[in-house]
Design a protein around this motif. Structure first.
Motif, mmCIF file in Angstrom:
data_model
loop_
_atom_site.group_PDB
_atom_site.id
_atom_site.type_symbol
_atom_site.label_atom_id
_atom_site.label_comp_id
_atom_site.label_asym_id
_atom_site.label_seq_id
_atom_site.Cartn_x
_atom_site.Cartn_y
_atom_site.Cartn_z
ATOM 1 N N GLU A 78 15.792 -10.400 4.534
ATOM 2 C CA GLU A 78 14.645 -9.588 4.922
ATOM 3 C C GLU A 78 14.703 -8.138 4.594
ATOM 4 O OE1 GLU A 78 14.213 -8.030 9.317
ATOM 5 O OE2 GLU A 78 13.041 -9.862 9.478
ATOM 6 N N SER A 79 15.778 -7.553 4.660
ATOM 7 C CA SER A 79 15.804 -6.102 4.030
ATOM 8 C C SER A 79 15.427 -6.412 2.652
ATOM 9 C CB SER A 79 17.279 -5.667 4.205
ATOM 10 O OG SER A 79 17.200 -4.370 3.554
ATOM 11 N N MET A 80 16.175 -7.055 1.803
ATOM 12 C CA MET A 80 15.774 -7.143 0.373
ATOM 13 C C MET A 80 14.358 -7.526 0.220
ATOM 14 S SD MET A 80 16.913 -6.619 -2.726
ATOM 15 C CE MET A 80 18.458 -6.526 -2.497
ATOM 16 N N TYR A 81 13.712 -8.378 0.750
ATOM 17 C CA TYR A 81 12.175 -8.476 0.824
ATOM 18 C C TYR A 81 11.384 -7.423 0.698
ATOM 19 C CZ TYR A 81 7.682 -10.676 1.642
ATOM 20 O OH TYR A 81 6.469 -10.995 1.774
ATOM 21 N N ASN A 82 11.847 -6.266 1.930
ATOM 22 C CA ASN A 82 11.050 -5.252 2.183
ATOM 23 C C ASN A 82 11.492 -4.219 1.007
ATOM 24 O OD1 ASN A 82 9.515 -5.724 4.412
ATOM 25 N ND2 ASN A 82 11.724 -5.564 5.626
ATOM 26 N N ILE A 83 12.592 -4.214 0.430
ATOM 27 C CA ILE A 83 12.906 -3.222 -0.426
ATOM 28 C C ILE A 83 12.050 -3.734 -1.905
ATOM 29 C CG2 ILE A 83 14.779 -2.512 -2.180
ATOM 30 C CD1 ILE A 83 16.542 -2.738 0.414
ATOM 31 N N ALA A 84 12.151 -4.976 -2.213
ATOM 32 C CA ALA A 84 11.318 -5.564 -3.342
ATOM 33 C C ALA A 84 10.140 -5.041 -3.328
ATOM 34 C CB ALA A 84 12.029 -6.826 -3.598
ATOM 35 N N LYS A 85 9.559 -5.401 -2.195
ATOM 36 C CA LYS A 85 7.959 -5.167 -1.754
ATOM 37 C C LYS A 85 7.626 -3.799 -2.104
ATOM 38 C CE LYS A 85 4.323 -6.783 1.190
ATOM 39 N NZ LYS A 85 3.924 -7.205 2.647
ATOM 40 N N VAL A 86 8.585 -2.949 -1.941
ATOM 41 C CA VAL A 86 8.107 -1.350 -2.256
ATOM 42 C C VAL A 86 8.381 -1.052 -3.553
ATOM 43 C CG1 VAL A 86 8.676 1.026 -1.515
ATOM 44 C CG2 VAL A 86 8.380 -0.812 0.266
ATOM 45 N N ALA A 87 9.701 -1.503 -4.067
ATOM 46 C CA ALA A 87 10.147 -0.944 -5.281
ATOM 47 C C ALA A 87 9.266 -1.685 -6.823
ATOM 48 C CB ALA A 87 11.490 -1.454 -5.542
ATOM 49 N N LYS A 88 8.717 -2.911 -6.320
ATOM 50 C CA LYS A 88 8.223 -3.586 -7.364
ATOM 51 C C LYS A 88 8.764 -3.757 -8.667
ATOM 52 C CE LYS A 88 4.102 -4.144 -5.183
ATOM 53 N NZ LYS A 88 3.310 -5.438 -5.032
#
Length: 1049
Positions: free
Chosen positions: A134-144
């Motif tokens: 879940e944390s990596m999902y949110n990080i990747a969604k922001v970092a693109k």
């Protein structure tokens, strides 16, 4: 044109990059309420604390030191904590921090945020693993696109979670997987990170790239396919079905991105991918089949592009050749014009020293070298300084990118690579792919084997130059598949085998060495018969390549040719001008275009290894399946026909194996083997053929079962493929000198039956019947001398050649021989053959007793030799039907043998028929010395009698201490006697009876007539198996019996 997404490059403070940490500062970074909330067991309280951290980060967005303190605290105190609740809180807080920073500011902190999150992917607590996703999902969604810098680590972590036992973890990993996949599709070929060195070096540093890197691969992007491929190659051998499904999905995704050209890296993971086809999960097998089909489609597409590029190269090269040829022709015309103007070397028509003539200028422009002293110019290569463009490489692994696509732009300026064209810039390493496929051609899994065969079959069409090099290795797994129990695999294997054979047949044969210059013009390149001009600096090796000297020829002493090449002080001779003009004129006359010297290429390299292929095929002869052995022999037939002097030589060790194959249980294999042996013999000298016949007879001698079961088939097939007369003459010559008398007799008996009954030998029988010619006489004499090993075969040969008088003389000698059961069986078979269509002419000749008087004597002599059996009745009925016409009085009265010389003077040929030949023809007929042949027959039969007596004596000595022998060799045994017909039984008892029993023998013979005829008993059926037994004793006929036969006592 694609647009690159480049993130803003913030300036990180020096404190952020420092590895030192102040514990007091970490404690002060978060309030006690937030710290307590992050470690709470309830998710809602941890979430509330994360929202507070997000607000805190937003408020301090411009303070890099403050944000650095918050991130360090979350990483060290929570994410790496031993308390699972603290780890969960730290993961949620890191995601909240990333969201607060936003895409523009988070890039600089990702090196600190991402590693602890990835570490939690392998945590023992399933909830921690889920919150990590879940944390990596949110990080990747922001970092693109910036998250692609960590793609390998993220991919590896997701691959491990794909087979996680907890459903909730797999769900979270699946959501993350979809997001990362979307980012890769969107940004993998466009996003350039401002914070890291390029993972794909630019063109100036292409040495860092693997050799299989395609030209279309993006440079300087955050995503690096060459860096990812090693990880994929390692993970591709996983045994987990869920992980395999995850890998196949990603392979499909990466392959769908045009500029990445994943197919160029196919050899790195193809082996493991093919093994997915035997996975228990049907979803994995289906997805793998689709992925492999897509790769094969792209390979075909790239092959089409390569073929178009090759055609374009050939078109360009052809245009350049035409241009050179035009210059070449112009030079010839200029030379011809110059010869008409130049009178003597160094002077003009008026005798003055010439200035630099216009001819020199024009000729030099056309590529002609002219001596400045005014000598006759020499033609050199037009445009010799230019080189012919290299043809497109046949190996796909070395296809230059420039040949199929435009040169890529420098990507440092941020410009794109232009419109993407399928197949352009793709590097297909066919050789490596074929090596991988060969390992799966013999797989025990039918789906894998079927896929490998299908790929190889396609590669035969699209990569001929590569597949032909692997032919010896491909034969080993392909040929056994021809007998596969699976119908689909068998069909594909048959298509593959046929395609491979067709490829070898269509491949031009390359000589080991180029033809020498001393050969005729027909052997020169092009084989057009046109004398080709020699290139600059070459010397003709034969005078025939130079024209004959004459007063007007430029090669005469009046017109000395310059031997100094342009631009060189060394006096190297060049080709004569007249020879070049002759070549040009003849080419124009034939409508052809002579090639300039510099474009001739005589070096041809044969990519096919004949010897290795033959070795592989010979090994397949040991295969248990008939289809494989037949296909192997068909391959050998094709290869020997294509290159008879390169394979299957007389001393390469293959001949014994081919000879042994004649014992194969399959008749089809034996036929193919005989065709191959016959083909080898037809391309070989007489010594090889003789050695072949000797080895074949040796094989028959050592393997009597082969002679009985396949002897007729082998000889008939050889006669069908080779010259039957040559075969029989060679056999006769070898058997005549054979010391194994028993085998010689058996072999002659078999050859005689084949000669009489085989349709393949009809021409040979016709030549034997024609003794009026020298060839017929020589053939009869050659066969007769070896046929003497078998008395009945010799008699049958005389009947076949219509030498009836000599045949009747042979019958007189039969009374002197030991009449054995084997002898009587052969007579029985001969009577049956006389009723066959082959001897129709003989039966019709019975209607002409005046012309063939000795024929009656021959047949009645046979009748007298036979015991009263069905054969006796058959022949008697035949003769009775003729004797009833009143022809019996015409039969010769004298039974005394007449010398052959005396008979020949009366009746040419000694065949008992009236001759109308001229005296000259009669002189030729006397060439057959029947008296000598009869003496030879008696000598050979004497050897057989002596050998038979020695055998019986040795058997008697060996059996004397023991009880009397009972078996098929002892006809005096009551057991054996009970199996014989009355006539033969009484005949055999006469061997042990005294003279007082002769009268009873005669009466028994007469009394047994009706029973023998009525019973229909044949000697061939009664004593089957005795003919080959050396222990079979002779059946001696008493004097009373011989008198019954008609011989004077």
């Amino acid at each position: 044109m694609t647009t690159r997404l480049t993130a803003a490059k913030p300036t990180p403070p020096p404190s952020l990059l420092s590895s030192t940490r102040n514990p007091m500062a970490d404690t002060a970074a978060l309030s006690p309420l937030i710290a307590k909330g992050l470690t709470d067991q309830k998710y809602e309280r941890r979430k509330q604390a994360a929202l507070e951290i997000e607000k805190l980060v937003r408020d301090n967005a411009k303070s890099f030191e403050r944000i650095k303190q918050i991130i360090d605290t979350l990483v060290n105190e929570y994410a790496y904590s031993t308390n699972p609740h603290s780890r969960n809180g730290g993961l949620i807080a890191l995601a909240a921090t990333t969201i607060a920073l936003g895409q523009q500011n988070v890039n600089v902190y990702l090196d600190v945020i991402v590693p602890p999150v990835l570490a939690c992917f392998s945590d023992q607590d399933s909830k921690v693993r889920y919150y990590a996703c879940e944390s990596m999902y949110n990080i990747a969604k922001v970092a693109k696109g910036e998250i692609l810098r960590y793609f390998n680590d993220v991919f590896d972590a997701m691959g491990k979670l794909a087979s996680d036992a907890e459903v909730i973890v797999k769900t979270g990993a699946d959501l993350l997987d979809r997001l990362i996949g979307d980012i890769v599709v969107e940004c993998s070929t466009t996003y350039v990170s401002p914070l890291s060195e390029p993972l794909n070096p630019v063109e100036e540093h292409s040495g860092y790239l693997p050799p299989d890197t395609p030209a279309s691969l993006p440079r300087n992007t955050a995503f690096s396919l060459p860096r990812f491929i090693p990880l994929l190659s390692e993970r591709i051998y996983t045994q987990s079905g869920f992980t395999r499904q995850f890998l196949v999905k990603w392979i499909d995704l990466l392959n769908s991105i045009p500029d990445l050209e994943l197919v160029s890296f196919l050899p790195r993971f193809l082996d493991g991918l093919i093994k997915f086809l035997n996975d228990p999960l049907e979803e994995v097998r289906t997805a793998t089949s689709k992925a492999l089909a897509e790769f094969l489609r792209e390979i075909k597409e790239a092959a089409d592009v390569r073929m178009k590029a090759r055609l374009e190269q050939q078109r360009i090269a052809s245009a350049e050749r035409k241009q050179k040829l035009t210059s070449f022709t112009s030079a010839m015309e200029t030379v011809e014009a110059g010869e008409r103007e130049v009178i003597f070397p160094g002077t003009t028509a008026t005798g003055e020293e010439p200035v630099m003539p216009t001819l020199v200028v024009e000729a030099s422009r056309s590529g002609v070298s002219i001596d400045l002293n005014g000598k006759i110019p020499e033609v050199v290569a037009a445009a010799s300084t230019s080189t012919e463009p290299a043809s497109v490489a046949t190996m796909a692994s070395v296809v230059p990118t420039s040949a199929v696509a435009e040169a890529p732009h420098n990507e440092n300026d941020g410009s794109g690579k232009g419109n993407w064209v399928p197949g352009h810039g793709v590097i297909i390493e066919y050789a490596k792919i074929v090596e991988i496929l060969m390992a799966h051609l013999s797989s025990t899994d039918e789906e894998i084997q079927q896929t490998a065969l299908r790929w190889i079959n396609e590669f035969i069409v699209i990569a001929k130059e590569v597949v032909i090099q692997f032919t010896p290795k491909l034969i080993t797994p392909v040929l056994p598949s021809l007998a596969h129990s699976n119908g689909i695999i068998k069909t594909i294997a048959i298509d593959t085998n046929n395609s491979l054979q067709k490829l070898i047949q269509e491949t031009p044969f390359a000589a080991a060495t180029p033809p020498s210059s001393s050969n005729s013009t027909a052997s020169q390149p092009g084989a057009t018969g046109i004398p080709l001009p020699l290139s600059h600096g070459q010397r003709s090796s034969t005078p025939s390549q130079h024209p004959t000297s004459n007063p007007t020829s430029p090669t005469s002493p009046q017109f000395p040719i310059s031997t100094t090449s342009s631009g060189s002080g060394s006096g190297q001779p060049v080709a004569s001008t007249l020879a070049m003009r002759a070549s040009l004129a003849e080419a124009k006359h034939l409508g052809q275009s002579p090639a300039p010297p510099e474009i001739l290429d005589m070096s041809i390299v044969d990519p096919f290894d004949y010897q290795a292929t033959v070795i592989a095929l010979m090994l397949q002869l040991l295969n248990e399946h008939e289809e494989t052995r037949v296909a192997s022999l068909e391959w050998l037939l094709m290869l020997h026909k294509k290159a008879p002097h390169k394979i299957l030589a007389t001393d390469d060790g293959t001949f014994p194996a081919l000879l042994k194959t004649l014992s194969d249980i399959s008749e089809e294999v034996v036929k193919r083997d005989l065709q191959l042996l016959a083909q080898i013999s037809s391309y070989s000298d007489d010594d090889y053929f003789t050695r072949f016949m000797i080895n074949l007879l040796t094989l028959f001698s050592t393997d009597r079962r082969l002679l009985d079961s396949r002897g007729s088939l082998i000889i008939r097939q050889l006669c069908l493929s080779l010259n039957s007369e040559r075969i029989y003459r060679t056999f006769a010559e070898i058997l005549e000198k054979d010391e194994d008398l028993d085998f010689a007799s058996t072999m002659v008996q078999n050859l005689n039956i084949i000669l009489i009954t085989s349709p393949e030998l009809s021409d040979l029988r016709k030549r034997l019947k024609n003794l009026d010619t020298k060839d017929g006489q020589m053939l009869f004499t050659a066969l007769y001398r070896s046929w003497c090993h078998n008395a009945v075969a010799t008699f049958a040969l005389c009947l076949l050649a219509q030498a009836y008088e000599h045949a009747s003389n042979l019958l007189q000698t039969f009374a002197e021989l030991d009449i054995t059961v084997n002898f009587l069986i052969q007579i029985d078979k001969l009577v049956q053959l006389l009723e066959s269509p082959v001897f129709t002419y003989l039966r019709l000749q019975l209607l002409e007793p005046e012309k063939y008087p000795f024929l009656f004597k021959c047949l009645y002599g046979i009748l007298m030799l036979l015991p009263q059996s069905s054969a006796f009745a058959t022949l008697r009925n035949r003769l009775n039907s003729v004797s009833s016409l009143g022809f019996l009085h015409i039969m010769p009265k004298s039974t005394t043998p007449v010398p052959a010389q005396e008979t020949a003077s009366k009746r040419p040929l000694g065949v008992g028929k009236t001759s109308l030949a001229a005296p000259k023809q009669q002189e030729e007929v006397v060439a057959i010395k029947f008296h000598d042949l009869l003496a030879h027959f008696r000598a050979v039969q004497a050897k057989h009698e002596k050998a038979r007596r020695q055998t019986l004596q040795s058997l008697t000595r060996s059996n004397r201490p023991r009880h009397p022998r009972r078996g098929p060799g002892n006809l005096s045994s009551s057991t054996s006697m009970s199996k014989l017909p009355p006539g033969v039984a009484n005949l055999d008892r006469s061997n042990s009876s005294n003279s007082s029993n002769s009268a009873s023998l005669s009466s028994s013979m007469v009394g047994g007539n009706s029973s023998g005829v009525a019973g229909g008993t044949t000697l061939a059926g009664v004593a089957a198996g005795r003919s080959a037994s050396p222990a079979a004793g002779p059946v001696r006929v008493s004097s009373q019996r011989r008198n019954v036969g008609g011989r004077k006592g």
